[in-house]
Scaffold this motif. Structure first.
Motif, mmCIF file in Angstrom:
data_model
loop_
_atom_site.group_PDB
_atom_site.id
_atom_site.type_symbol
_atom_site.label_atom_id
_atom_site.label_comp_id
_atom_site.label_asym_id
_atom_site.label_seq_id
_atom_site.Cartn_x
_atom_site.Cartn_y
_atom_site.Cartn_z
ATOM 1 N N GLU A 71 0.814 -1.382 -0.146
ATOM 2 C CA GLU A 71 -0.012 0.094 -0.067
ATOM 3 C C GLU A 71 0.959 1.258 -0.103
ATOM 4 O O GLU A 71 0.464 2.314 -0.574
ATOM 5 N N GLU A 72 1.931 1.088 0.588
ATOM 6 C CA GLU A 72 2.993 2.387 0.586
ATOM 7 C C GLU A 72 3.776 2.433 -0.896
ATOM 8 O O GLU A 72 4.664 3.589 -0.837
ATOM 9 N N GLY A 73 3.584 1.466 -1.785
ATOM 10 C CA GLY A 73 4.753 1.564 -2.793
ATOM 11 C C GLY A 73 5.612 1.065 -2.654
ATOM 12 O O GLY A 73 6.616 1.071 -3.673
ATOM 13 N N ASN A 74 6.187 0.282 -1.518
ATOM 14 C CA ASN A 74 7.299 -0.621 -1.257
ATOM 15 C C ASN A 74 7.276 -1.796 -2.059
ATOM 16 O O ASN A 74 6.155 -2.599 -2.123
ATOM 17 N N ARG A 75 7.998 -2.354 -2.655
ATOM 18 C CA ARG A 75 8.131 -3.575 -3.317
ATOM 19 C C ARG A 75 8.119 -4.623 -2.306
ATOM 20 O O ARG A 75 8.851 -4.591 -1.356
ATOM 21 N N VAL A 76 7.533 -5.608 -2.859
ATOM 22 C CA VAL A 76 7.424 -6.997 -1.795
ATOM 23 C C VAL A 76 8.116 -8.080 -2.263
ATOM 24 O O VAL A 76 8.179 -8.171 -3.713
ATOM 25 N N PRO A 77 8.984 -8.769 -1.769
ATOM 26 C CA PRO A 77 9.954 -9.799 -2.011
ATOM 27 C C PRO A 77 9.176 -11.056 -2.356
ATOM 28 O O PRO A 77 9.331 -11.977 -1.716
ATOM 29 N N VAL A 78 8.789 -11.034 -3.823
ATOM 30 C CA VAL A 78 8.149 -12.091 -4.263
ATOM 31 C C VAL A 78 9.032 -12.893 -4.950
ATOM 32 O O VAL A 78 10.282 -12.372 -5.406
ATOM 33 N N SER A 79 8.935 -14.060 -5.352
ATOM 34 C CA SER A 79 9.805 -14.929 -6.259
ATOM 35 C C SER A 79 9.230 -15.410 -7.272
ATOM 36 O O SER A 79 7.790 -15.630 -7.478
ATOM 37 N N LEU A 80 9.788 -15.433 -8.670
ATOM 38 C CA LEU A 80 9.483 -15.819 -10.019
ATOM 39 C C LEU A 80 9.832 -17.117 -10.438
ATOM 40 O O LEU A 80 11.143 -17.354 -9.920
ATOM 41 N N LYS A 81 8.972 -17.888 -10.841
ATOM 42 C CA LYS A 81 9.290 -19.259 -11.375
ATOM 43 C C LYS A 81 8.725 -19.601 -12.876
ATOM 44 O O LYS A 81 7.307 -19.321 -12.847
ATOM 45 N N ILE A 82 9.569 -19.886 -13.750
ATOM 46 C CA ILE A 82 9.027 -20.336 -14.860
ATOM 47 C C ILE A 82 8.746 -21.886 -14.742
ATOM 48 O O ILE A 82 9.661 -22.543 -14.682
ATOM 49 N N SER A 83 7.450 -22.331 -14.868
ATOM 50 C CA SER A 83 7.115 -23.817 -14.755
ATOM 51 C C SER A 83 7.207 -24.503 -16.059
ATOM 52 O O SER A 83 7.287 -25.566 -15.933
ATOM 53 N N ASP A 84 6.943 -23.700 -17.077
ATOM 54 C CA ASP A 84 7.136 -24.291 -18.567
ATOM 55 C C ASP A 84 7.021 -23.040 -19.367
ATOM 56 O O ASP A 84 7.018 -22.110 -18.748
ATOM 57 N N PRO A 85 7.245 -23.185 -20.846
ATOM 58 C CA PRO A 85 7.550 -22.055 -21.628
ATOM 59 C C PRO A 85 6.343 -21.270 -21.680
ATOM 60 O O PRO A 85 6.702 -20.007 -22.197
ATOM 61 N N GLN A 86 5.086 -21.376 -21.195
ATOM 62 C CA GLN A 86 4.126 -20.804 -21.154
ATOM 63 C C GLN A 86 3.613 -20.140 -19.826
ATOM 64 O O GLN A 86 2.591 -19.535 -20.142
ATOM 65 N N THR A 87 4.122 -20.709 -18.723
ATOM 66 C CA THR A 87 3.335 -20.576 -17.362
ATOM 67 C C THR A 87 4.624 -19.834 -16.762
ATOM 68 O O THR A 87 5.691 -20.346 -16.425
ATOM 69 N N LEU A 88 4.136 -18.669 -15.861
ATOM 70 C CA LEU A 88 4.910 -18.117 -14.980
ATOM 71 C C LEU A 88 4.342 -17.917 -13.588
ATOM 72 O O LEU A 88 3.058 -17.767 -13.638
ATOM 73 N N ILE A 89 5.038 -18.289 -12.719
ATOM 74 C CA ILE A 89 4.263 -18.220 -11.104
ATOM 75 C C ILE A 89 5.148 -17.286 -10.479
ATOM 76 O O ILE A 89 6.156 -17.188 -10.507
ATOM 77 N N VAL A 90 4.247 -16.387 -9.925
ATOM 78 C CA VAL A 90 4.427 -15.459 -8.822
ATOM 79 C C VAL A 90 4.201 -15.889 -7.490
ATOM 80 O O VAL A 90 3.150 -15.987 -6.846
ATOM 81 N N LYS A 91 5.222 -16.350 -6.816
ATOM 82 C CA LYS A 91 5.185 -16.783 -5.300
ATOM 83 C C LYS A 91 5.097 -15.747 -4.461
ATOM 84 O O LYS A 91 5.623 -14.652 -4.508
ATOM 85 N N SER A 92 4.083 -15.863 -3.429
ATOM 86 C CA SER A 92 3.981 -14.943 -2.232
ATOM 87 C C SER A 92 5.313 -14.791 -1.472
ATOM 88 O O SER A 92 6.391 -15.834 -1.729
ATOM 89 N N PRO A 93 5.598 -13.857 -1.047
ATOM 90 C CA PRO A 93 6.649 -13.690 0.039
ATOM 91 C C PRO A 93 6.924 -14.635 1.194
ATOM 92 O O PRO A 93 5.810 -15.323 1.408
ATOM 93 N N ASN A 94 8.043 -15.091 1.679
ATOM 94 C CA ASN A 94 8.229 -15.648 2.791
ATOM 95 C C ASN A 94 7.040 -15.197 3.861
ATOM 96 O O ASN A 94 7.312 -14.020 4.401
ATOM 97 N N GLY A 95 6.366 -16.210 4.468
ATOM 98 C CA GLY A 95 5.660 -15.640 5.575
ATOM 99 C C GLY A 95 4.151 -15.126 5.019
ATOM 100 O O GLY A 95 3.338 -14.858 5.688
ATOM 101 N N GLY A 96 4.156 -15.060 3.719
ATOM 102 C CA GLY A 96 2.713 -14.661 2.984
ATOM 103 C C GLY A 96 2.688 -13.034 2.991
ATOM 104 O O GLY A 96 3.481 -12.385 3.716
ATOM 105 N N TYR A 97 1.698 -12.571 2.384
ATOM 106 C CA TYR A 97 1.258 -11.325 2.285
ATOM 107 C C TYR A 97 0.633 -11.064 3.591
ATOM 108 O O TYR A 97 -0.084 -11.920 4.239
ATOM 109 N N GLN A 98 0.506 -9.847 4.175
ATOM 110 C CA GLN A 98 -0.054 -9.402 5.274
ATOM 111 C C GLN A 98 -1.578 -9.468 5.225
ATOM 112 O O GLN A 98 -2.320 -9.074 4.159
ATOM 113 N N LYS A 99 -2.274 -10.033 6.270
ATOM 114 C CA LYS A 99 -3.767 -10.184 6.065
ATOM 115 C C LYS A 99 -4.437 -8.753 6.163
ATOM 116 O O LYS A 99 -3.976 -7.971 6.857
#
Length: 132
Positions: A71-99
């Motif tokens: 909400e403050e415009g700070n980057r959240v440390p997510v990780s990116l994973k290419i699972s196949d040539p057509q699929t990209l996964i954006v994984k939540s940060p360690n501990g997840g997003y804040q509720k």
């Protein structure tokens, strides 16, 4: 069923024809138009699965072409994973997003090989989501 729903959501904002009825044009900080969608009640451990029909432009998969901000415009440390040539996964940060918080996921148009350099399309896709 859950995977199909996630894939459907991803295809909705990536596919040109599918976003017409569900998105609005807004201006980002660079004065470039983007495609904006909103989702609520997202799990704090949400993994965004994004399918590109014509493949991923792997040359630009990095924290500048796809990222999450809080909400403050700070980057959240997510990780990116290419699972196949057509699929990209954006994984939540360690501990997840804040509720109960709101986040913004930005995806560069040029990640989709079908739309690389297509100046007729918005420069990025934007999903605003809030966690439950």
């Amino acid at each position: 069923m859950k995977k199909k729903l996630v894939a459907l959501c991803a295809l909705t904002f990536v596919g040109i024809g599918s976003y017409v009825g569900y998105s609005t044009l807004t201006k980002d900080n660079d004065k470039q138009l983007d495609i904006h969608m909103t989702q609520s009640n997202v799990s704090p451990n949400k993994e965004w699965v994004i399918n590109f029909d014509h493949g991923i432009n792997e040359k630009i998969v990095n924290e500048k072409s796809i990222y999450v901000q809080d909400e403050e415009g700070n980057r959240v440390p997510v990780s990116l994973k290419i699972s196949d040539p057509q699929t990209l996964i954006v994984k939540s940060p360690n501990g997840g997003y804040q509720k109960g918080k709101t986040y913004d996921l930005y995806i560069n148009r040029d990640l989709d090989l079908e739309h690389v350099g297509n100046e007729k399309l918005p420069k990025q896709y934007h999903i605003q989501f809030s966690t439950m």
